[in-house]
Design a protein around this motif. Sequence first.
Motif, mmCIF file in Angstrom:
data_model
loop_
_atom_site.group_PDB
_atom_site.id
_atom_site.type_symbol
_atom_site.label_atom_id
_atom_site.label_comp_id
_atom_site.label_asym_id
_atom_site.label_seq_id
_atom_site.Cartn_x
_atom_site.Cartn_y
_atom_site.Cartn_z
ATOM 1 N N PRO A 91 26.916 69.682 25.642
ATOM 2 C CA PRO A 91 26.441 69.630 24.258
ATOM 3 C C PRO A 91 27.003 70.742 23.376
ATOM 4 O O PRO A 91 27.335 70.509 22.208
ATOM 5 C CB PRO A 91 24.911 69.750 24.410
ATOM 6 N N LEU A 92 27.161 71.933 23.932
ATOM 7 C CA LEU A 92 27.721 73.042 23.135
ATOM 8 C C LEU A 92 29.188 72.766 22.810
ATOM 9 O O LEU A 92 29.607 72.836 21.652
ATOM 10 C CB LEU A 92 27.601 74.362 23.904
ATOM 11 N N LEU A 93 29.984 72.428 23.835
ATOM 12 C CA LEU A 93 31.423 72.214 23.607
ATOM 13 C C LEU A 93 31.649 71.019 22.688
ATOM 14 O O LEU A 93 32.531 71.050 21.821
ATOM 15 C CB LEU A 93 32.140 72.006 24.939
ATOM 16 N N GLY A 94 30.856 69.961 22.876
ATOM 17 C CA GLY A 94 30.983 68.776 22.019
ATOM 18 C C GLY A 94 30.742 69.150 20.563
ATOM 19 O O GLY A 94 31.492 68.742 19.666
ATOM 20 N N ARG A 95 29.729 69.974 20.323
ATOM 21 C CA ARG A 95 29.398 70.368 18.947
ATOM 22 C C ARG A 95 30.476 71.288 18.372
ATOM 23 O O ARG A 95 30.901 71.119 17.232
ATOM 24 C CB ARG A 95 28.036 71.060 18.934
ATOM 25 N N LEU A 96 30.940 72.240 19.184
ATOM 26 C CA LEU A 96 31.945 73.188 18.663
ATOM 27 C C LEU A 96 33.256 72.481 18.323
ATOM 28 O O LEU A 96 33.871 72.753 17.294
ATOM 29 C CB LEU A 96 32.199 74.317 19.673
#
Length: 374
Positions: free
Chosen positions: A339-344
């Motif tokens: 979720p973090l990498l997808g958002r960044l």
Amino acid sequence: MKQYDVAVIGLGIVGASAVYAAAWAGARVLALDAGAPGGGTSGASFAWLNAVRKEPETYHRLNAAGMTAHRELSRELGGDAGHHDGGSLEWAEGADEDRELRERVRRLASRGYPAEWITRARAIGLEPSLAIPDHVREVAFYAADAWLDAPRLIGRLLAAAGARGADIREGATVRSLRSRGSRVEAAVGDDTEMVAQSFLVCVGPATQAFLDPLRVVIPVGRVPGFLAVTSRPAQPLHRVVHAPGIHLRPDAGGGLLLGAEDVDSLAASAGPPAALGEAAALLLERAARVFPSARRVKVVDTRLGVRPMPADHHTIAGRIPGFANAWMIATHSGVTLGPLLGRLLADEIVRGVPSSMLVPFRPERFATAGAAAG
Ligand SMILES: Cc1cc2nc3c(=O)[nH]c(=O)nc-3n(C[C@H](O)[C@H](O)[C@H](O)COP(=O)(O)OP(=O)(O)OC[C@H]3O[C@@H](n4cnc5c(N)ncnc54)[C@H](O)[C@@H]3O)c2cc1C
């Protein structure tokens, strides 16, 4: 022809998270998976959300931020989005192992990560059915850890993205990317080409083979992992537990999920299904030593997954070297980090805002070649 801002290739936890974030940011998203979303490594993962054995500190911080992103996402989606709080417990056997664990808990706590020693009695209060050996006086407790029902979250992310107009296609294998100069122009499928302004490659353990035709060398290895799923035990387990020789947690179906690092390689070289049965029996025997209710359960399923493993073990996320409009994410700990990498990366692609957090994790650190001719 329909116009897309971003085409995301691969819908495991990483790609599904990016699809959700890009759709949320207002992009017109095309989402493609060769099989069923979540049917790759993400569906065969232990899915412990943690930053416990993640070094150096920059990588630890990335994983800790990944855990925060999970909590935010779970609140945002509401209802059951597959996130299971409760922390995790760990103890060690042997002088070296105990020293390593004590050093780790001290280091994590000094960084502000919720890591502490609790008494054996308190650990048994948290997990009454755990058989912690008498000589273990203290147990490490990481209160912010969690586990994820990854297929459930992937389903929720894609449903939410679909409701915002994302075009989600299963059984849509991308055979190659067609490029001209430094631009990728289309994703080439079996009998169709799909055009978009930008492309994001999230194909997990297939990364290296997928990028090969573009003459981009990003070393992402394939490391097998094996898990066994049991029937429902008479007494429940509530959280992730790491005991010597075995790790276990509740499985989404009500049973236990069992794994062990040394059994991974045993299972990978096992060959026929009977040998996988032996690996599963070994896990069950070890689990029963620390969780006696496991003596009366059966193995009902086994999962053999392949970890995408960057050569230096750390996340690779950013623009594909040599290309102006194509990005990639390949990572171990992808369930924690998805979720973090997808958002960044959605922020970077859709809004043009790169994250300083990703500076140590850019693909350029491996790149040896540029764009293929169009
Ligand atoms: C046994 C085991 C235990 C693990 N434990 C943990 C853990 O406790 N915590 C943690 O954070 N991580 C853990 N991991 C690692 C984690 O599961 C992975 O890092 C993560 O699942 C990778 O997700 P992904 O989306 O990158 O890849 P995947 O889930 O494999 O998704 C990639 C998708 O791309 C699709 N695809 C591939 N090629 C193409 C193509 N040409 N065209 C279209 N689609 C394509 C596939 O069908 C697949 O759906 C574990 C892994 C294993 C195997």
